[in-house]
Design an enzyme around this catalytic site. Sequence first.
Site, PDB file in Angstrom:
ATOM      1  CB  CYS A   1     -17.923 -37.141  14.203  1.00 15.11           C
ATOM      2  SG  CYS A   1     -16.830 -38.454  14.736  1.00 15.11           S
TER       3      CYS A   1
ATOM      4  CE  LYS B   1     -13.818 -22.989  20.079  1.00 13.81           C
ATOM      5  NZ  LYS B   1     -12.925 -22.502  21.141  1.00 13.81           N
TER       6      LYS B   1
HETATM    7  O1  M6R Z   1     -17.517 -25.704  24.562  1.00 13.73           O
HETATM    8  P1  M6R Z   1     -17.117 -25.801  25.992  1.00 13.73           P
HETATM    9  O2  M6R Z   1     -16.824 -24.490  26.623  1.00 13.73           O
HETATM   10  O3  M6R Z   1     -18.102 -26.600  26.813  1.00 13.73           O
HETATM   11  O4  M6R Z   1     -15.766 -26.637  26.002  1.00 13.73           O
HETATM   12  C1  M6R Z   1     -15.188 -27.057  27.199  1.00 13.73           C
HETATM   13  C2  M6R Z   1     -13.766 -27.481  26.982  1.00 13.73           C
HETATM   14  O5  M6R Z   1     -13.703 -28.573  26.126  1.00 13.73           O
HETATM   15  C3  M6R Z   1     -12.916 -26.339  26.410  1.00 13.73           C
HETATM   16  O6  M6R Z   1     -12.942 -25.223  27.239  1.00 13.73           O
HETATM   17  C4  M6R Z   1     -11.451 -26.779  26.224  1.00 13.73           C
HETATM   18  O7  M6R Z   1     -10.869 -27.022  27.467  1.00 13.73           O
HETATM   19  C5  M6R Z   1     -10.706 -25.715  25.422  1.00 13.73           C
HETATM   20  N1  M6R Z   1     -10.069 -26.313  24.295  1.00 13.73           N
HETATM   21  C6  M6R Z   1      -9.676 -25.005  26.205  1.00 13.73           C
HETATM   22  O8  M6R Z   1      -9.002 -24.043  25.467  1.00 13.73           O
END
Ligand code: M6R
Length: 584
Positions: A2, A579
């Site tokens: 959160c 996100k």
């Molecule tokens: O912020 P990050 O790049 O570390 O996030 C990693 C993943 O949670 C992120 O890439 C997730 O798989 C996306 N929603 C894919 O589109």
Amino acid sequence: MCGIIGYIGKNVESVILDGLERLEYRGYDSAGLAVCRQGNIQSFKAVGEVSKLKRTVKFCDDFGIGIGHTRWATHGAISLENCHPHFSQSGDTALVHNGIIENFEDIKAQLSGMQYYGQTDSEVAAKLIGDKLSISSLRKMIKKIAGSFAFAAISKGGDSIYFAKQKSPLYIAKKDDGVMLASDPSCFAGFSNEYISLDDGEYGRVSISNLTIYDSNDKILQKQPQKLDFKFVDEEKKGYAHFMLKEIYQSRLTLENIIEKYSGSQMQEVLSQIKSLNFDRIFLIGCGTAYHAALIGQYYLRQAFCIDIYAAVASELQNECLPIDESSLCIFISQSGETADTLAALEYCREKGGKIVSITNTIYSTMAQKSDFCLPLCAGQEKAVASTKAYFAQCLILYIFTLFLQRKDYITSLKTFKNQIDYGDDFALGEIADFISKYQKVFFIGRGVDLITAKEASLKLKEITYIFSSAESSGELKHGVIALVDENLPVIVIATDEHLFKKTLNNAHEIKSRGGKLILFTTLNIDDDTAACFDKVIKANSAQKPLLPLQIIIQLQKLAYFTAVKLGNNPDKPRNLAKSVTVE
Ligand code: M6R
């Protein structure tokens, strides 16, 4: 998982709501805030996005003390009762929490005489801290808790915000006429240009006139503020229906930013310093899309060097018995720089003696701060949950890194690519989106580097369309998966490597013989006979070989986007996701 914020000063409600909007990338299941004025606490809550909370709030510009929260549910349903802030038994203390209290059930069993209105672990913390909020009650609470937390708590009639941090981020910015606490320093942009970063085990209280921070041994600490050299740009859709589409179309701009940044002496110096480190193996670590970028990096580096190069999923790194030591270069890839699994893997590699490099879009993030070197993505704010331009940038930085180690010119190659980027034909992609939106499942297949693109395209499709999808190695189909092929299965074939195409084509025929529907995404020039084997063909412009995965993914990102829109989903905020994933 959160986002939390606290604020002391004027216009508390609007400052907190503004902060919550900036923190919404951390979850949007529900949002709430509590404000203390003239000895009373008033709270507002809403299920769903911060915009819904905004509609329920009564604004007041008088001085007050407030806390706010945007939730990604971990324990307890998405409901008003489980929405933060949570309250002590009498309602005199209000608390917001980011993290997971692993022993909340044990604590609940030990606390007698409490009435619970919800099912969250965080409500147990509010009951545990009690009606009389003080440093002593805060200290007692955090000593009993196992897990991760960033807390902010206020009380009826109080003049302070009490806070504590363990494994979840928390920062404080203090001025003469205001105090702010937040999960992310981006909330401070426009409020203060310096902030204090709290470390694990630290806790304390802050009022308009006083800030006291204790360390985990209960000793008072003097912490120096650090500079915030950051302007918060709240991107707008600018004519696009969704942020995701806009961000896909920002790939070229991202490439331009990267060319500018990485042709300058500052990044050349950083790259030289990384190169001069004494390493004989490289680990590339990330989650989700960032892990797929790690796989692309592994592909680039293995083509160039004969040393051990290994891409790992951050959440599995510690279970894999990998030879990480002082001679390892550990590269962490993350758009947000706040992903808990990636941060935990980083700590692990640090303990093993590895040298730490981060590739991130967020240069003031926890990950950037914890790294020896940071390679920025230069992608600008990415708002849509599905990562598009950040993936594009991650792959490009890994390309630059590989060429730099090889002493090769990467700028000319990137400048050429800038003019080759192909966003595709919306009409043709829209037709395919219509087609696959009618099916319950989709397969993506590929060989070599195209299998990585298949994985990324498949992830993109599932996260925003909710269609079951799977990425399979073309060559592996016949070893089991082909049992699933029938007339109800569209298979998206990705082919950018002419040396592998013949074999992939054979696999496509095997699917066709079993009734599967075939859609080809390629950068190769194919003849009419070959095209006739497929139900639909998308041909993207060619480019230099190492950049073909980037050329083709743009069109597959758009395919996922068009399919989601066709199905009536909001691609920017897909269900069940956030996100930034800040719990392990
Ligand atoms: O912020 P990050 O790049 O570390 O996030 C990693 C993943 O949670 C992120 O890439 C997730 O798989 C996306 N929603 C894919 O589109």
